[in-house]
Design a protein around this motif. Sequence first.
Motif, PDB file in Angstrom:
ATOM      1  N   LEU A  61       0.982  -1.207   0.029  1.00  0.00           N
ATOM      2  CA  LEU A  61      -0.010  -0.047   0.083  1.00  0.00           C
ATOM      3  C   LEU A  61       0.883   1.286   0.078  1.00  0.00           C
ATOM      4  O   LEU A  61       0.560   2.364  -0.874  1.00  0.00           O
ATOM      5  N   GLU A  62       1.931   1.173   0.798  1.00  0.00           N
ATOM      6  CA  GLU A  62       2.758   2.568   0.845  1.00  0.00           C
ATOM      7  C   GLU A  62       3.319   2.842  -0.325  1.00  0.00           C
ATOM      8  O   GLU A  62       3.495   3.926  -0.901  1.00  0.00           O
ATOM      9  N   ASP A  63       3.973   1.691  -1.032  1.00  0.00           N
ATOM     10  CA  ASP A  63       4.689   1.789  -2.304  1.00  0.00           C
ATOM     11  C   ASP A  63       3.662   2.288  -3.317  1.00  0.00           C
ATOM     12  O   ASP A  63       4.156   3.054  -4.266  1.00  0.00           O
ATOM     13  N   VAL A 105      -8.798   1.151  -3.330  1.00  0.00           N
ATOM     14  CA  VAL A 105      -8.429   0.758  -4.665  1.00  0.00           C
ATOM     15  C   VAL A 105      -7.333  -0.296  -4.519  1.00  0.00           C
ATOM     16  O   VAL A 105      -7.248  -1.218  -5.402  1.00  0.00           O
ATOM     17  N   HIS A 106      -6.357  -0.308  -3.587  1.00  0.00           N
ATOM     18  CA  HIS A 106      -5.286  -1.378  -3.589  1.00  0.00           C
ATOM     19  C   HIS A 106      -5.886  -2.561  -3.472  1.00  0.00           C
ATOM     20  O   HIS A 106      -5.387  -3.474  -3.950  1.00  0.00           O
ATOM     21  N   SER A 107      -6.784  -2.778  -2.523  1.00  0.00           N
ATOM     22  CA  SER A 107      -7.382  -3.898  -2.216  1.00  0.00           C
ATOM     23  C   SER A 107      -8.172  -4.680  -3.219  1.00  0.00           C
ATOM     24  O   SER A 107      -8.213  -5.768  -3.453  1.00  0.00           O
ATOM     25  N   LEU A 108      -8.773  -3.743  -4.285  1.00  0.00           N
ATOM     26  CA  LEU A 108      -9.163  -4.251  -5.430  1.00  0.00           C
ATOM     27  C   LEU A 108      -8.279  -5.223  -6.188  1.00  0.00           C
ATOM     28  O   LEU A 108      -8.796  -6.100  -6.884  1.00  0.00           O
ATOM     29  N   ASP A 161      -2.357 -10.886   0.005  1.00  0.00           N
ATOM     30  CA  ASP A 161      -0.921 -10.786   0.674  1.00  0.00           C
ATOM     31  C   ASP A 161      -0.674  -9.320   0.891  1.00  0.00           C
ATOM     32  O   ASP A 161       0.533  -9.016   1.209  1.00  0.00           O
ATOM     33  N   GLY A 162      -1.405  -8.278   0.539  1.00  0.00           N
ATOM     34  CA  GLY A 162      -1.290  -6.990   0.765  1.00  0.00           C
ATOM     35  C   GLY A 162      -0.469  -6.239  -0.317  1.00  0.00           C
ATOM     36  O   GLY A 162       0.105  -5.202  -0.161  1.00  0.00           O
TER      37      GLY A 162
END
Length: 275
Positions: free
Chosen positions: A127-129, A145-148, A154-155
């Motif tokens: 997420l941070e990257d 958005v990232h989780s989609l 694994d994040g």
Amino acid sequence: DTFSWTWHGPGALKILWLTLCQPHNSIEIEFLPVYYPSMKERENPALFASNVRKLMAKALDVPLTDLSFDDREIILSRGPLRIHDCSSLLHFNQLVCRLGLKTGTTDNMLEEEARRATKLQGDRLGLEDFAQFLNLPVTDTLRQVHSLFDQAGDGKIDVRHYIIALSTVQWPHKSMDTLKLAFKMYENEDSGEIAEDDLAVILEIMLGVKEVELSPLFLQLQASDMRKITYDELQCLIKQRPHFSVDCLNFKDHPHSDWTGRLQSCNGQSHNKDN
């Protein structure tokens, strides 16, 4: 009904002619009680409009859906690579709009992001990257958005998937441009080919479908053993097949349930778009 015209339908002259062909037209009008806004609604016009909308929907006994005028392009996509299931892309579109990622986005900006994604060589971002890649702070909306695209759970995500989705919702009527952009991120520098698995992922995102299987496509190309394809080869096949996504692909909830019929259609032995 020739009165409830929208942008997607017959032209004005045809509507006028059809209306004149109906000597009698009946209409029912229901007047609801006058709605007086509360203090909160006076301070927030959007809340006022939303509550009035709910009352009207209840009186009409129809469901509500939070779609914007901009969403119509996604819903009404056409062509051989039309979107089959809009739900996930509409949700993604709403999220990127909240982040302001669609406003001012140009072809050059997407191509630059695609070049940066290509340099990652498939490395997946947390997420941070991902926030750093987009030059945005970490927020709840960005987390959604990232989780989609966190398919493995694994994040981490392949940022190329995000770029393909963004191009799809930004220009749903330019699906071939999105496809070409995707090829640039995945193709072998020497041969210009991409692997079957990569193409399946690209098409899953663009069409909004799941479990794309490409056997009919490679059978049409008579390259079932190669399992690789260039953009020019795919473009040529798509030009020959107006119903390419239905005729030459297999995916979950496919409009054609008869596997044999799809293979015959893709081989040019038979084709009936009404099946």
